[in-house]
Design an enzyme around this catalytic site. Structure first.
Site, short mmCIF file in Angstrom:
data_model
loop_
_atom_site.label_atom_id
_atom_site.label_comp_id
_atom_site.label_asym_id
_atom_site.label_seq_id
_atom_site.Cartn_x
_atom_site.Cartn_y
_atom_site.Cartn_z
CE LYS A 233 66.91 53.17 43.31
NZ LYS A 233 65.70 52.73 43.87
CG ASP B 207 59.11 53.60 43.32
OD1 ASP B 207 59.57 52.68 44.04
OD2 ASP B 207 58.36 54.58 43.46
CD GLU C 133 63.05 55.17 43.91
OE1 GLU C 133 63.73 54.78 44.79
OE2 GLU C 133 62.62 54.33 43.06
#
Length: 326
Positions: A44, A46, A185
């Protein structure tokens, strides 16, 4: 002798119209990764969600909210032209990497800032993770694994401003554990057999090590200990047609960041608060800036639990602001 029938060449289907904009597919938050071979996983990122539109005579870089920010990402636009594609729409995330190869939103925000900063726009990298349109064909109806198969040869192996977001088919729980261990994250899970669906849905799932969302800054409280610095930012989320106060954040600032942000907020002070709130030391501001905040959970009265400030952005593109209606 009968004349041989001439074979009629197959009709070439007309090209699909190229969308001026595609509402992005948004991942739904889940506590645990899904199981099974139908799911593929990615890191994921950021950063800023972007769609790179490659057209015959131009490149456009469109934000999640539909704004044209091509001029803010010149290195990505230049790299997109080098792909030698006639027409394409690539879905991905713009990031800046720290010294350990992790995406850092604060570094990205400073690279995009109009003031002199430690990071330059040339450091911004676009990680492509989906292909929505290619050479006259709308690919959104294809299953995710087919779109991925078409995307990979376009960007795989590139190490400039456009790169491939690596995908793995592994045990999701183990991948999530490793991601959190390395300070990432979280992870994204994508169903390999589903078409691309705009809006939030469970075809894409996000599993975060900590929760992370965007909130509108509606005011601040001055620091009682450090003159000229912030004590807390006052935050709001969307609810219905308005905004509602969801608490304050007072950690995650460096001293320099705290004083700079307070100066910025003092320039947009208002006597008409955007939320209904009575706090003795509150200074209310126009709702023009967005704070990125990491937090553990929500309290029963819909306030952020253990929030930490991660960065700030302009509200020009506020499509990411958290909504209590979702």
């Amino acid at each position: 002798m009968a004349r041989a029938l001439s074979k009629k060449p197959p009709d070439t289907p007309p090209p699909d119209p190229m969308p001026a904009r595609v509402d992005p597919c948004l991942a739904m938050l889940f506590d645990k990764p899904p199981k099974g071979a139908d799911w593929a996983f990615e890191v994921k990122w950021d950063g800023y969600r972007l769609a790179v539109h490659i057209e015959p005579n131009r490149v456009r870089i469109i934000t999640r909210g539909g704004y044209d920010w091509t001029d803010r990402f010149p290195s990505i636009a230049t790299e997109a032209r080098r792909l030698n594609l006639k027409t394409a729409i690539l879905d991905g995330e713009a990031v800046v990497l720290d010294d350990k190869g992790r995406s850092d939103f604060g570094m990205l925000q400073r690279a995009l800032g109009r003031r002199p900063a430690a990071h330059e726009a040339a450091e911004i990298i676009f990680y492509a993770f989906d292909l929505l349109y290619l050479d006259g064909r709308d690919l959104r109806w294809l299953p995710q694994h087919e779109r991925r198969r078409l995307l990979e040869p376009i960007v795989a192996g590139r190490n400039g401003a456009m790169r491939l977001s690596e995908e793995v088919v592994v045990d999701g729980e183990e991948f999530f554990r490793i991601a959190c261990l390395h300070g990432l994250e979280g992870i994204i899970a994508k169903h390999r057999g589903r078409p691309y669906r705009s809006g939030r849905n469970d075809c894409w799932r996000k599993i975060t090590c900590n929760r992370r969302d965007s909130f509108i800054i509606v005011g601040f409280e001055p620091s009682e200990a450090v003159p000229g610095a912030l004590g807390r930012l006052l935050l709001a989320a969307h609810k219905g047609d308005g905004l509602v106060y969801v608490g304050g954040v007072g950690t995650g600032f460096t001293h320099e960041m705290s004083t700079e942000l307070r100066k910025l907020l003092e320039g947009i002070v208002t006597k008409s608060p955007a939320v209904s709130l009575r706090r003795k030391n509150a200074v209310f501001t126009e709702p023009l800036l967005i704070a990125e905040v990491e937090y553990r959970a929500w309290t029963d009265d819909q306030k952020l639990r253990h929030p930490s400030f991660k960065g700030v952005r302009e509200r020009e593109d506020d499509a990411t602001v958290y909504s209590l209606d979702e």
